[in-house]
Design an enzyme around this catalytic site. Structure first.
Site, mmCIF file in Angstrom:
data_model
loop_
_atom_site.group_PDB
_atom_site.id
_atom_site.type_symbol
_atom_site.label_atom_id
_atom_site.label_comp_id
_atom_site.label_asym_id
_atom_site.label_seq_id
_atom_site.Cartn_x
_atom_site.Cartn_y
_atom_site.Cartn_z
ATOM 1 N N GLU A 169 0.821 -1.212 0.000
ATOM 2 C CA GLU A 169 0.000 0.000 0.000
ATOM 3 C C GLU A 169 0.862 1.273 0.000
ATOM 4 O O GLU A 169 0.523 2.246 -0.647
ATOM 5 C CB GLU A 169 -0.912 -0.045 1.232
ATOM 6 N N THR A 192 -12.056 7.924 -12.510
ATOM 7 C CA THR A 192 -11.160 7.452 -11.453
ATOM 8 C C THR A 192 -11.670 6.147 -10.843
ATOM 9 O O THR A 192 -10.912 5.411 -10.228
ATOM 10 C CB THR A 192 -10.956 8.539 -10.381
#
Ligand SMILES: *[C@@H]1O[C@H](CO)[C@@H](O)[C@H](O)[C@H]1NC(C)=O
Ligand SMILES: *[C@@H]1O[C@H](CO)[C@@H](O)[C@H](O)[C@H]1NC(C)=O
Ligand SMILES: *[C@@H]1O[C@H](CO)[C@@H](O)[C@H](O)[C@H]1NC(C)=O
Ligand SMILES: *[C@@H]1O[C@H](CO)[C@@H](O)[C@H](O)[C@H]1NC(C)=O
Length: 565
Positions: free
Chosen positions: A366, A496
């Site tokens: 991440e 997005t």
């Protein structure tokens, strides 16, 4: 096989060829038999996951993949269903799509099904974007999709006010809305929170014939662009919607900022650069990012950005979220025909891909840190050899800060853009590796699960399965192997949340087509003409490849003609 095209058809085609057609996609992409079988495998995986969601969690936002229960994280309106619609259409699954329509029609978006405030940002990108993309991709036939998006639109428009029946318009939306009382929440709004609605609201205004939505989106963008630029085109992290002032001066292309920058160039793409301020602002921001925030790691020569504040300096960190950026730079580089941005975009794509290939699971983390080359300051943290992070840095050129994986798409998304734009099949192989890794490690009792730690080959699964797994990750897997004319980047822009929306125009007003993009001696060819269904919908890919082959044959002649006009 090259069939001669009958002359009347040829002259018809000529009428459709836009003079300034801007080619984003590489002109020589072909789907091989192997890629076709891979696309089928991705499609099967998607259908299986969706059917398991249906079995265990139908109507809820997510299936809880480990406990086979349900989660309602997006106000209980069935986020997984709405977010999956465009993927079903892209994968040519019309029956699956139609099986969801009664549910979509039954939704009441005026009332959250579970108690809680409504996120303006998430609701726009997942629900409004999902509904409108599905409307376009299904040929603008299912009016219920627009009607439901409009219900949400009217509720969300109140985020630009002080609340229903109260005086006072706002330029920036609030982060939260209370749908029960039609009141916007208080507090700051992030750059991405305020500036990620232009594509969705453009489509909403177009399909509802109500210009207000687009107007609100422009107002938010204009307001942000009038605030302090910490470098040209670089904006702060958070804003006060009561005063329009910047609150946080932390500039980041990761969380908080990302999709504001992303939409500057995608909106320009969508509208053929009708309002040049958006592309120019994007170019300014990219230029500033290269000058201020771009670094090589001291190990491995990987390219990363920092996040940066004019007051406190740099944080040498990059994230999975920010890995949307290479794909976005490649797209913008093609539109603004800038070979520097193109080259840096590819370097960043390589770097993001590296976080996957360097990971024991083949799935990247991440967030991570690095040591910037050429920065001598003693304030820069340099992990020492013999420590866990020091050794990891020596091996990989980054060390992991947060090892989780929440089924995010961004790295694969950029690999998809790299494939469609460069035509280099290495990107397809990397996406295939990522797909196999996700299948291996994230497959759960029900659908797919987030991982606690990608650094171990026996990763613990989290009982979470975000709807963007269906909307984004599965879609980008598929589109990397599909017929390249499915969601051709010269007909669609992709939001997005990975919901494709039709471009307004295939023309792009930014000077003449450059020579540098297609390497070698390959010739540039005009985009194949639009099909009649293309004005509204159909993801494409039906026989277009054949047409492209015909075009290959005729195009050199056409180009000679147009050169003399
Ligand atoms: C357009 O949408 C706005 C925002 O919800 C609303 O206030 C307005 O009444 C709508 N206009 C029409 C003509 O429906
Ligand atoms: C950046 O920092 C300098 C030095 O502290 C300051 O003078 C300048 O006003 C700051 N720029 C912005 C745009 O805030
Ligand atoms: C391309 O972009 C770079 C970085 O933003 C900039 O310095 C350069 O002037 C641009 N080149 C052209 C031809 O626009
Ligand atoms: C800085 O960047 C890292 C990695 O992209 C991210 O995890 C972190 O949240 C960022 N910080 C801010 C304040 O944006």
């Amino acid at each position: 096989m090259r069939l001669p095209l009958p002359l009347p058809l040829l002259s018809l085609l000529l009428l459709f060829l836009p003079a300034n057609a801007r080619r984003v996609q590489h002109p020589h992409l072909r789907q091989t038999a192997l890629m076709k079988s891979r696309a089928e495998e991705v499609k099967r995986a998607f259908v299986e996951a969706f059917e398991e969601y249906r079995t265990f969690a139908w109507g809820h936002d997510e299936v809880a993949p480990v406990s086979m229960g349900v989660r309602d994280t997006r106000n209980g309106w069935g986020a997984t269903i709405v977010d999956s619609l465009s993927t079903m259409l892209v994968m040519d699954l019309p029956e699956l799509f139609e099986s969801t329509l009664p549910f979509i029609a039954s939704l009441d978006f005026r009332q959250p099904k579970v108690y809680g405030a409504v996120s303006v940002f998430e609701t726009i990108i997942r629900y409004v974007g999902g509904l409108l993309s599905a409307y376009e991709l299904s040929g603008c036939r299912h009016q219920v999709l627009v009607e439901q998006a409009e219900v949400l639109g009217h509720k969300l428009a109140l985020a630009w006010t002080a609340g229903r029946g109260k005086e006072g318009r706002r330029n920036l939306p609030s982060t939260w809305m209370d749908f029960e009382r039609d009141r916007p929440g208080t507090g700051v709004v992030s750059l991405a929170g305020a500036g990620t609605n232009l594509l969705e609201f453009h489509a909403l205004s177009k399909h509802t014939h109500n210009a207000t939505f687009l107007h609100l989106a422009h107002r938010a963008m204009g307001t942000i662009m009038a605030t302090t630029q910490f470098r040209p085109g670089m904006y702060g992290g958070t804003y006060d919607p009561m005063t329009d002032r910047v609150v946080s001066d932390r500039v980041s292309f990761g969380g908080n900022g990302d999709s504001f920058y992303e939409y500057l160039v995608k909106y320009a793409h969508m509208t053929g650069n009708a309002e040049p301020v958006y592309l120019q602002t994007w170019l300014d921001g990219v230029n500033s990012a290269m000058e201020t925030m771009m670094f090589k790691s001291t190990v491995g020569d990987w390219t990363w950005l920092s996040n940066w504040s004019n007051r406190t300096g740099h944080e040498y960190a990059f994230s999975h979220l920010a890995c949307y950026l290479p794909g976005n730079w490649l797209l913008g580089a093609r539109l603004a025909h800038n070979s520097t941005i193109y080259a840096r975009g590819l370097e960043l794509a390589e770097s993001c891909a590296h976080t996957y290939s360097a990971s024991p699971t083949g799935i990247g983390p991440e967030a991570w840190h690095y040591v910037p080359a050429g920065v001598s300051s003693s304030l820069v943290f340099r992990p020492s050899a013999g420590t866990k992070i020091g050794d990891m840095y020596a091996q990989r050129g980054f060390w992991v800060q947060n090892a989780g994986f929440v089924l995010r798409p961004e790295v694969v998304e950029s690999m998809f853009y790299a494939w469609r734009i460069t035509g280099d099949p290495v990107w397809q192989e990397r996406v295939w590796d990522a797909f196999l890794a996700v299948k291996k490690y994230c497959r759960a009792p029900a659908a797919y699960a987030s991982l606690v730690n990608v650094e171990t080959t026996e990763p613990v699964k989290k009982d979470e399965s975000e709807s963007f797994f269906y909307a984004e990750l599965m879609k980008y897997f598929y589109l990397t192997f599909s017929d390249p004319d499915v969601i051709n980047l010269d007909r669609y822009t992709i939001t997005t949340e990975a919901h494709p929306l039709l471009l307004e125009t295939q023309e792009f007003d930014y000077g003449p087509e450059p020579e540098w993009v297609v390497t070698g001696n390959e010739e540039q060819q005009p985009l194949a003409p639009a099909t009649p269904t293309d004005g509204c919908g159909g993801p494409g890919g039906t026989g277009m490849g054949q047409l492209m082959m015909l075009m290959d044959f005729y195009v050199p002649a056409l180009e000679r003609c147009s050169a003399h006009q």
